[in-house]
Design a protein around this motif. Structure first.
Motif, PDB file in Angstrom:
ATOM      1  N   MET A   1       0.850  -1.196   0.000  1.00  0.00           N
ATOM      2  CA  MET A   1       0.000   0.000   0.000  1.00  0.00           C
ATOM      3  C   MET A   1       0.881   1.239   0.000  1.00  0.00           C
ATOM      4  N   SER A   2       0.567   2.177  -0.882  1.00  0.00           N
ATOM      5  CA  SER A   2       1.323   3.413  -0.997  1.00  0.00           C
ATOM      6  C   SER A   2       0.599   4.524  -0.240  1.00  0.00           C
ATOM      7  N   LEU A   3       1.343   5.218   0.621  1.00  0.00           N
ATOM      8  CA  LEU A   3       0.771   6.277   1.450  1.00  0.00           C
ATOM      9  C   LEU A   3       1.448   7.601   1.135  1.00  0.00           C
ATOM     10  N   GLU A   4       0.683   8.662   1.214  1.00  0.00           N
ATOM     11  CA  GLU A   4       1.219   9.995   0.947  1.00  0.00           C
ATOM     12  C   GLU A   4       0.696  10.958   1.999  1.00  0.00           C
ATOM     13  N   VAL A   5       1.599  11.706   2.639  1.00  0.00           N
ATOM     14  CA  VAL A   5       1.234  12.650   3.695  1.00  0.00           C
ATOM     15  C   VAL A   5       1.367  14.065   3.170  1.00  0.00           C
ATOM     16  N   SER A   6       0.357  14.881   3.421  1.00  0.00           N
ATOM     17  CA  SER A   6       0.362  16.280   2.990  1.00  0.00           C
ATOM     18  C   SER A   6      -0.601  17.074   3.870  1.00  0.00           C
ATOM     19  N   PRO A   7      -0.541  18.409   3.835  1.00  0.00           N
ATOM     20  CA  PRO A   7      -1.492  19.207   4.607  1.00  0.00           C
ATOM     21  C   PRO A   7      -2.915  19.020   4.073  1.00  0.00           C
ATOM     22  N   ILE A   8      -3.889  19.119   4.963  1.00  0.00           N
ATOM     23  CA  ILE A   8      -5.271  19.075   4.495  1.00  0.00           C
ATOM     24  C   ILE A   8      -5.585  20.346   3.724  1.00  0.00           C
ATOM     25  N   SER A   9      -6.617  20.275   2.890  1.00  0.00           N
ATOM     26  CA  SER A   9      -7.116  21.437   2.168  1.00  0.00           C
ATOM     27  C   SER A   9      -8.505  21.788   2.709  1.00  0.00           C
ATOM     28  N   PRO A  10      -9.035  22.973   2.381  1.00  0.00           N
ATOM     29  CA  PRO A  10     -10.376  23.328   2.869  1.00  0.00           C
ATOM     30  C   PRO A  10     -11.450  22.310   2.502  1.00  0.00           C
ATOM     31  N   SER A  11     -11.283  21.634   1.389  1.00  0.00           N
ATOM     32  CA  SER A  11     -12.281  20.651   0.975  1.00  0.00           C
ATOM     33  C   SER A  11     -12.201  19.347   1.779  1.00  0.00           C
ATOM     34  N   ASP A  12     -11.172  19.228   2.626  1.00  0.00           N
ATOM     35  CA  ASP A  12     -10.981  18.001   3.404  1.00  0.00           C
ATOM     36  C   ASP A  12     -11.614  18.056   4.791  1.00  0.00           C
ATOM     37  N   LEU A  13     -12.259  19.156   5.170  1.00  0.00           N
ATOM     38  CA  LEU A  13     -12.675  19.308   6.560  1.00  0.00           C
ATOM     39  C   LEU A  13     -13.682  18.242   6.983  1.00  0.00           C
ATOM     40  N   GLU A  14     -14.656  17.972   6.153  1.00  0.00           N
ATOM     41  CA  GLU A  14     -15.651  16.968   6.533  1.00  0.00           C
ATOM     42  C   GLU A  14     -15.018  15.573   6.597  1.00  0.00           C
ATOM     43  N   ALA A  15     -14.136  15.273   5.659  1.00  0.00           N
ATOM     44  CA  ALA A  15     -13.453  13.976   5.698  1.00  0.00           C
ATOM     45  C   ALA A  15     -12.561  13.867   6.925  1.00  0.00           C
ATOM     46  N   THR A  16     -11.941  14.976   7.312  1.00  0.00           N
ATOM     47  CA  THR A  16     -11.107  14.996   8.510  1.00  0.00           C
ATOM     48  C   THR A  16     -11.911  14.628   9.741  1.00  0.00           C
ATOM     49  N   VAL A  17     -13.050  15.264   9.909  1.00  0.00           N
ATOM     50  CA  VAL A  17     -13.912  14.966  11.051  1.00  0.00           C
ATOM     51  C   VAL A  17     -14.422  13.527  10.969  1.00  0.00           C
ATOM     52  N   GLY A  18     -14.705  13.065   9.764  1.00  0.00           N
ATOM     53  CA  GLY A  18     -15.138  11.681   9.594  1.00  0.00           C
ATOM     54  C   GLY A  18     -14.096  10.694  10.087  1.00  0.00           C
ATOM     55  N   VAL A  19     -12.812  10.977   9.822  1.00  0.00           N
ATOM     56  CA  VAL A  19     -11.742  10.115  10.320  1.00  0.00           C
ATOM     57  C   VAL A  19     -11.691  10.171  11.839  1.00  0.00           C
ATOM     58  N   TRP A  20     -11.766  11.381  12.399  1.00  0.00           N
ATOM     59  CA  TRP A  20     -11.755  11.525  13.863  1.00  0.00           C
ATOM     60  C   TRP A  20     -12.815  10.635  14.503  1.00  0.00           C
ATOM     61  N   MET A  21     -14.036  10.750  14.013  1.00  0.00           N
ATOM     62  CA  MET A  21     -15.154  10.066  14.659  1.00  0.00           C
ATOM     63  C   MET A  21     -15.088   8.555  14.449  1.00  0.00           C
ATOM     64  N   ALA A  22     -14.580   8.127  13.303  1.00  0.00           N
ATOM     65  CA  ALA A  22     -14.457   6.695  13.051  1.00  0.00           C
ATOM     66  C   ALA A  22     -13.353   6.066  13.900  1.00  0.00           C
ATOM     67  N   ALA A  23     -12.293   6.848  14.154  1.00  0.00           N
ATOM     68  CA  ALA A  23     -11.128   6.311  14.846  1.00  0.00           C
ATOM     69  C   ALA A  23     -11.381   6.081  16.326  1.00  0.00           C
ATOM     70  N   PHE A  24     -12.222   6.920  16.926  1.00  0.00           N
ATOM     71  CA  PHE A  24     -12.393   6.852  18.373  1.00  0.00           C
ATOM     72  C   PHE A  24     -13.744   6.229  18.701  1.00  0.00           C
ATOM     73  N   GLU A  25     -13.720   4.921  18.861  1.00  0.00           N
ATOM     74  CA  GLU A  25     -14.938   4.169  19.145  1.00  0.00           C
ATOM     75  C   GLU A  25     -14.997   3.693  20.589  1.00  0.00           C
TER      76      GLU A  25
END
Length: 216
Positions: free
Chosen positions: A1-25
């Protein structure tokens, strides 16, 4: 699996929160990130993140995404707070502010968590300059696949450019990963999860990584 790290963009905010909520169960992370109903919690977190980024005039908040390049999906998120100079008492109070009665995110049962998280950071780091890993969140299907390591390595490269200490709070599941990157436990605390309507207990740690200097 290839991974790439970069700063989030304004269009990523909802996906960012989605990751937060999925990660902490489970544990205190779930108590704070998923306290009631996703239909209520999700837009509240997005709104708070938008506000925090808008008000961040000193570029303190630096949020990075780790993307699975095969699918384009955001697999994990790391949010760092770069306090690059000594903070005044007023700035410290603002950074360590917690939800108050009347705020949309306030719950009385959360006070024991915030008292410990904010109190330990104030005691351990005080007003001095340091860099704080506020959150490292990885989607469940991407856990133990190198996403956390990729995000930490990327963030700590920037941390070391400033020659500052770094600080975080960790679950027992995350602690071994942080130890591999040089963090050491400062203190631990066990929480009674029945207070939050869940079973059992959850143990968490505060961790500190000494400053490193990059050779010229």
């Amino acid at each position: 699996m290839s991974l790439e790290v970069s700063p989030i963009s304004p269009s990523d905010l909802e996906a960012t929160v989605g990751v937060w909520m999925a990660a902490f169960e489970e544990g205190i992370g779930a108590a704070l990130m998923n306290p009631s109903d996703p239909a209520v919690d999700f837009p509240r977190h997005v709104s708070h993140l938008q506000k925090d980024l808008k008000e961040d005039k000193e570029n303190i908040l630096r949020i990075f995404k780790c993307v699975d390049t095969a699918t384009g999906e955001i697999a994990g998120i790391a949010e760092w707070h770069f306090y690059l100079r000594e903070q005044t008492d007023e700035e410290l109070d603002k950074h360590l502010e917690r939800p108050k009665p009347g705020d949309d995110s306030y719950r009385e049962c959360d006070e024991v968590i915030y008292d410990w998280l904010k109190g330990e950071r104030r005691k351990d780091m005080g007003n001095r300059a340091y860099i704080y890993l506020y959150i490292l969140a990885i989607r469940p299907q991407y856990q133990r696949k190198g996403v956390g390591s990729a995000l930490l390595e990327h963030g700590l490269q920037q941390v070391d450019e400033f020659g500052l200490e770094s600080y975080l709070e960790a679950s027992m599941q995350g602690k071994p990963l942080y130890e591999r990157f040089g963090f050491r436990v400062v203190n631990e605390r066990e929480f009674d999860m029945t207070v939050f309507g869940k079973e059992g207990t959850d143990r968490n740690a505060t961790m500190l990584r000494p400053a490193k200097t990059v050779a010229p």
